[in-house]
Design a protein around this motif. Structure first.
Motif, PDB file in Angstrom:
ATOM      1  N   LYS A   4       0.868  -1.256   0.036  1.00  0.00           N
ATOM      2  CA  LYS A   4      -0.260  -0.171  -0.094  1.00  0.00           C
ATOM      3  C   LYS A   4       0.968   1.311   0.060  1.00  0.00           C
ATOM      4  O   LYS A   4       1.848   1.369   0.750  1.00  0.00           O
ATOM      5  CB  LYS A   4      -0.994   0.006   1.226  1.00  0.00           C
ATOM      6  N   TYR A  48      -3.460   5.778  -5.790  1.00  0.00           N
ATOM      7  CA  TYR A  48      -2.992   5.983  -4.423  1.00  0.00           C
ATOM      8  C   TYR A  48      -4.428   6.592  -3.793  1.00  0.00           C
ATOM      9  O   TYR A  48      -5.188   7.325  -4.429  1.00  0.00           O
ATOM     10  CB  TYR A  48      -2.023   7.037  -4.098  1.00  0.00           C
ATOM     11  N   VAL A  49      -4.646   5.845  -2.618  1.00  0.00           N
ATOM     12  CA  VAL A  49      -6.013   6.410  -1.834  1.00  0.00           C
ATOM     13  C   VAL A  49      -5.232   6.660  -0.373  1.00  0.00           C
ATOM     14  O   VAL A  49      -4.808   5.763   0.378  1.00  0.00           O
ATOM     15  CB  VAL A  49      -6.922   5.217  -1.539  1.00  0.00           C
ATOM     16  N   PRO A  50      -5.574   7.694   0.159  1.00  0.00           N
ATOM     17  CA  PRO A  50      -5.195   8.071   1.484  1.00  0.00           C
ATOM     18  C   PRO A  50      -5.873   7.224   2.432  1.00  0.00           C
ATOM     19  O   PRO A  50      -6.951   6.972   2.341  1.00  0.00           O
ATOM     20  CB  PRO A  50      -5.384   9.702   1.602  1.00  0.00           C
ATOM     21  N   SER A  51      -5.207   6.931   3.455  1.00  0.00           N
ATOM     22  CA  SER A  51      -5.766   6.317   4.720  1.00  0.00           C
ATOM     23  C   SER A  51      -6.654   7.218   5.408  1.00  0.00           C
ATOM     24  O   SER A  51      -6.238   8.018   6.095  1.00  0.00           O
ATOM     25  CB  SER A  51      -4.674   5.917   5.604  1.00  0.00           C
ATOM     26  N   ALA A  52      -7.835   7.111   5.607  1.00  0.00           N
ATOM     27  CA  ALA A  52      -8.858   7.785   6.406  1.00  0.00           C
ATOM     28  C   ALA A  52      -8.575   7.457   7.847  1.00  0.00           C
ATOM     29  O   ALA A  52      -8.627   8.498   8.775  1.00  0.00           O
ATOM     30  CB  ALA A  52     -10.517   7.165   6.222  1.00  0.00           C
ATOM     31  N   THR A  53      -8.053   6.314   8.355  1.00  0.00           N
ATOM     32  CA  THR A  53      -7.629   5.982   9.468  1.00  0.00           C
ATOM     33  C   THR A  53      -6.463   6.942   9.851  1.00  0.00           C
ATOM     34  O   THR A  53      -6.701   7.665  11.370  1.00  0.00           O
ATOM     35  CB  THR A  53      -7.297   4.711   9.906  1.00  0.00           C
ATOM     36  N   ALA A  54      -5.574   7.220   9.284  1.00  0.00           N
ATOM     37  CA  ALA A  54      -4.371   8.159   9.648  1.00  0.00           C
ATOM     38  C   ALA A  54      -4.820   9.402   9.815  1.00  0.00           C
ATOM     39  O   ALA A  54      -4.298  10.195  10.634  1.00  0.00           O
ATOM     40  CB  ALA A  54      -3.148   7.893   8.449  1.00  0.00           C
ATOM     41  N   ASN A  56      -7.933  10.502  10.240  1.00  0.00           N
ATOM     42  CA  ASN A  56      -8.894  10.874  11.487  1.00  0.00           C
ATOM     43  C   ASN A  56      -8.187  10.876  12.740  1.00  0.00           C
ATOM     44  O   ASN A  56      -8.129  11.797  13.378  1.00  0.00           O
ATOM     45  CB  ASN A  56      -9.808   9.492  11.395  1.00  0.00           C
ATOM     46  N   PHE A  57      -6.954   9.964  12.712  1.00  0.00           N
ATOM     47  CA  PHE A  57      -6.022  10.047  13.854  1.00  0.00           C
ATOM     48  C   PHE A  57      -5.412  11.439  13.912  1.00  0.00           C
ATOM     49  O   PHE A  57      -5.421  11.940  14.932  1.00  0.00           O
ATOM     50  CB  PHE A  57      -5.071   8.885  13.861  1.00  0.00           C
TER      51      PHE A  57
ATOM     52  N   SER B  51      -8.655   5.243  22.695  1.00  0.00           N
ATOM     53  CA  SER B  51      -9.010   5.957  21.253  1.00  0.00           C
ATOM     54  C   SER B  51      -8.952   4.819  20.252  1.00  0.00           C
ATOM     55  O   SER B  51      -7.945   4.220  19.980  1.00  0.00           O
ATOM     56  CB  SER B  51      -8.327   7.189  20.841  1.00  0.00           C
ATOM     57  N   THR B  53      -9.526   5.142  17.389  1.00  0.00           N
ATOM     58  CA  THR B  53      -8.985   5.622  16.131  1.00  0.00           C
ATOM     59  C   THR B  53      -7.355   5.469  16.137  1.00  0.00           C
ATOM     60  O   THR B  53      -6.897   4.912  15.166  1.00  0.00           O
ATOM     61  CB  THR B  53      -9.094   7.087  16.085  1.00  0.00           C
ATOM     62  N   ALA B  54      -6.839   5.837  17.328  1.00  0.00           N
ATOM     63  CA  ALA B  54      -5.552   5.720  17.380  1.00  0.00           C
ATOM     64  C   ALA B  54      -4.992   4.187  17.355  1.00  0.00           C
ATOM     65  O   ALA B  54      -4.168   3.630  16.886  1.00  0.00           O
ATOM     66  CB  ALA B  54      -4.917   6.282  18.781  1.00  0.00           C
ATOM     67  N   ASN B  56      -6.603   1.822  15.877  1.00  0.00           N
ATOM     68  CA  ASN B  56      -7.000   1.332  14.443  1.00  0.00           C
ATOM     69  C   ASN B  56      -5.773   1.641  13.492  1.00  0.00           C
ATOM     70  O   ASN B  56      -5.148   0.800  12.748  1.00  0.00           O
ATOM     71  CB  ASN B  56      -8.217   2.064  13.754  1.00  0.00           C
ATOM     72  N   PHE B  57      -5.202   2.905  13.727  1.00  0.00           N
ATOM     73  CA  PHE B  57      -4.094   3.412  13.086  1.00  0.00           C
ATOM     74  C   PHE B  57      -3.060   2.488  13.630  1.00  0.00           C
ATOM     75  O   PHE B  57      -2.155   2.394  12.399  1.00  0.00           O
ATOM     76  CB  PHE B  57      -3.923   4.968  13.325  1.00  0.00           C
ATOM     77  N   TYR B 112     -15.201   3.698  -3.152  1.00  0.00           N
ATOM     78  CA  TYR B 112     -13.897   4.547  -3.245  1.00  0.00           C
ATOM     79  C   TYR B 112     -13.836   5.038  -1.788  1.00  0.00           C
ATOM     80  O   TYR B 112     -12.771   5.019  -1.360  1.00  0.00           O
ATOM     81  CB  TYR B 112     -13.955   5.509  -4.522  1.00  0.00           C
ATOM     82  N   LYS B 115     -12.860   2.442   0.312  1.00  0.00           N
ATOM     83  CA  LYS B 115     -11.459   1.832   0.311  1.00  0.00           C
ATOM     84  C   LYS B 115     -10.503   2.498   1.315  1.00  0.00           C
ATOM     85  O   LYS B 115      -9.294   2.101   1.560  1.00  0.00           O
ATOM     86  CB  LYS B 115     -11.069   2.131  -1.270  1.00  0.00           C
ATOM     87  N   GLN B 116     -10.826   3.937   1.591  1.00  0.00           N
ATOM     88  CA  GLN B 116     -10.089   4.596   2.499  1.00  0.00           C
ATOM     89  C   GLN B 116     -10.058   4.159   3.937  1.00  0.00           C
ATOM     90  O   GLN B 116      -9.195   4.735   4.840  1.00  0.00           O
ATOM     91  CB  GLN B 116     -10.142   6.195   2.441  1.00  0.00           C
ATOM     92  N   GLN B 117     -11.071   3.415   4.290  1.00  0.00           N
ATOM     93  CA  GLN B 117     -11.355   2.978   5.710  1.00  0.00           C
ATOM     94  C   GLN B 117     -10.593   1.973   6.222  1.00  0.00           C
ATOM     95  O   GLN B 117     -10.802   1.760   7.583  1.00  0.00           O
ATOM     96  CB  GLN B 117     -12.751   2.977   5.826  1.00  0.00           C
ATOM     97  N   GLU B 118      -9.816   1.332   5.664  1.00  0.00           N
ATOM     98  CA  GLU B 118      -8.890  -0.019   6.340  1.00  0.00           C
ATOM     99  C   GLU B 118     -10.207  -0.790   6.996  1.00  0.00           C
ATOM    100  O   GLU B 118     -10.140  -1.297   7.900  1.00  0.00           O
ATOM    101  CB  GLU B 118      -8.099   0.402   7.415  1.00  0.00           C
TER     102      GLU B 118
END
Lengths: 336, 336
Positions: A4, A48-54, A56-57, B51, B53-54, B56-57, B112, B115-118
DNA sequence: ATGAAAGCGCTAACAG
DNA sequence: CTGTTAGCGCTTTCAT
């Protein structure tokens, strides 16, 4: 590229810094047309798709809103959820659906899980609508310890400084019965729900009020105690009809009650709309040709409204609490 | 404590390292009873919630599964979603609900975003069930570029190496018609859906097959072309009945068609189950006393199964693809 | 207009 | 059994 991609990969491929990539990703700040084009090309090339998790964090906030309903498959709530979904989609927000299954303990557990998610907000229909008894204070604490915007939907919890959108059970019943009276009816019975629940009580209250205000005495014989199930309503109605003496109109105070009622009328070889009438709390959406009166609510609209209120509160957390009572249509369909 | 606590705060309050706190949080690795107790106390005292979020990240994975359905409020999908929700809840997974609104472009956009959400995985009912035409290849690429487990629900997409759970439209129609024939019927008509859609075509196919295999010629006059709406079914039926000559039984090939049909029969002053019969694709859950036959599917169960399959695949990504065809009950209710 | 660098809060080696 | 530390991928100052 097998593994990734990250923003760093993109930056190096494009020969720029990651901050610049971040800028084009978020479409924020200054980036020369040339570098922007370059970066966009690389992004496209490498898929490339940015990580929403990162993301959000890093921002300490997510792109999600949670919805808690007591019965996910109930058409009423399903419609409300669809309304919410509609609005959230416009805002590019994700909807997390939780089903409390009418169980307060489950709801509490859900709330705890949700607390960890850095949500944008929550829309909740409490499992129990009767919290004014004792549990309210505790519930209030739990909700407030979420520290995020909450909108209450379809709930009688119109206390404290919370945003609320709901249909008023008392007013709707009152209006429906009143309409029937104005239409010329005097003998109006009711099949109630379990009067331990606030919903059933409120619908009963509206019924009583409308009769009293019009100088009609409550005939205890015409108050049938049900429980909002088809089966009970059916049995009650069979018994009622077999006695020969029954009201001209029956206020069936929820949709399942209406179904049981109509089924019983049918099985007794009577004709609905001629031999006996019915005012239903909620329309049955399957068979429109039935001759009955009803209170028509619009849960889809309620969902939209709840979501809209939440969006507003997210934008302006200090807004004063709003109570919104949805209007319903009363359709009277009785001919004599 | 006003500001949100972090794992570090807890560690320092408890006089331990953050790794130890992490250990008790995740209940993993060795921690002495004494320190564990101490840490738990601090956590409780300060009302600390980790958290997600943290977390998951850091773990590069989330606790979420997404579900994409074409119509969120459709009782059929609402039930499926509830089934999914049930299973996910057991696994402490969150459910993200997306509504594609039967729009492929929307579905693609949703994919799409997802896809960003892991995500842990996705359960999807494609907006279009007719991809074997052209779009399938492109669709396949999109789905595969997700790089996460996907289970297809209620879809004819039984191609490629994908997990699928669905009701077989051809087989269900075939079985229902066959049952009617065995029950003694010969004159069986059909109100189809839009035959451009795969669902409608398959239901029609099953009908044709059953007749042919039993040596009954298809009577083109008894094939009525509808579109799965109440209105059209109603109009078709009115016209059919007014002609005097109509089939003994009509296979109404979806639930809305059935409703329109019954309404029309009713309005024509005919009696369902005496003057004309009906075999419905899907049961109408509102009025059980109606005299009709139907194919009864169990979408709740389908949802459970889809979720279970997804869980299995998450655990074992290399599992061979599975196709699961849900069984339906055929209820014949015709008396002569 | 762009890049360097400092986090965000947690997990997971690794060393002790 | 426990603490230290190095990331995870992105956003956001702050220089330049």
């Amino acid at each position: 590229m097998k593994t990734k991609m990250t923003i760093e990969d993109i930056a190096s491929k494009a020969g720029v810094g990651i901050a610049t990539v971040s800028r084009v990703l978020n479409n924020r700040g200054y980036v020369s047309e040339k570098t922007r084009a370059k970066i966009e090309e690389v992004i496209k090339n490498y898929d490339y798709v940015p990580s929403a998790t990162a993301r959000n964090f890093a921002k300490k906030e997510s792109n999600m809103v949670a919805v808690i309903v007591p019965e996910a498959h109930n058409p009423y709530f399903a419609a409300a959820v669809e309304g919410i979904s509609e609005i959230l989609e416009q805002q590019e927000l994700l909807l997390i659906l939780c089903n409390s299954d009418k169980d307060s303990a489950k709801e509490e557990k859900i709330l705890y899980t949700l607390k960890q998610q850095e949500l944008k907000g929550i829309i909740v229909t409490p499992a129990i609508d009767d919290l004014d008894k004792g549990g309210l204070k505790e519930y209030k604490e739990i909700v407030e310890s979420l520290y995020i915007p909450v909108v209450f939907m379809d709930s009688g919890l119109n206390f404290y400084e919370w945003d609320v959108v709901y249909f008023d059970n008392i007013a709707n019943s009152y209006n429906a019965i009143k309409a029937a009276i104005e239409d010329g009816s005097r003998e109006i019975g009711i099949i109630t729900g379990d009067l331990q629940t606030k919903t059933a009580r409120d619908r009963y209250k509206g019924y009583v009020q409308a009769l009293e205000e019009n100088g009609i005495d409550i005939n205890e014989k015409y108050v049938y105690h049900g429980d909002f199930t088809v089966k009970t309503a059916y049995n009650i109605t069979r018994k009622m009809l077999s006695k020969g003496k029954y009201p001209e109109i029956v206020f069936t105070s929820n949709n399942l009650t209406t179904i049981g009622f109509i089924k019983a009328v049918y099985d007794a070889k009577l004709k609905l709309g001629r031999d006996i009438h019915c005012i239903s709390f909620d329309k049955l959406d399957t068979f429109e040709e039935l001759k009955y009166s009803y209170i028509e609510r619009n849960p889809l609209q309620m969902g939209r409204l709840a979501a809209t209120m939440l969006m507003e509160r997210i934008k302006e957390p200090e807004l004063p609490a709003r109570k919104y009572y949805m209007k319903s249509k009363i359709i009277v369909n009785i001919n004599r």
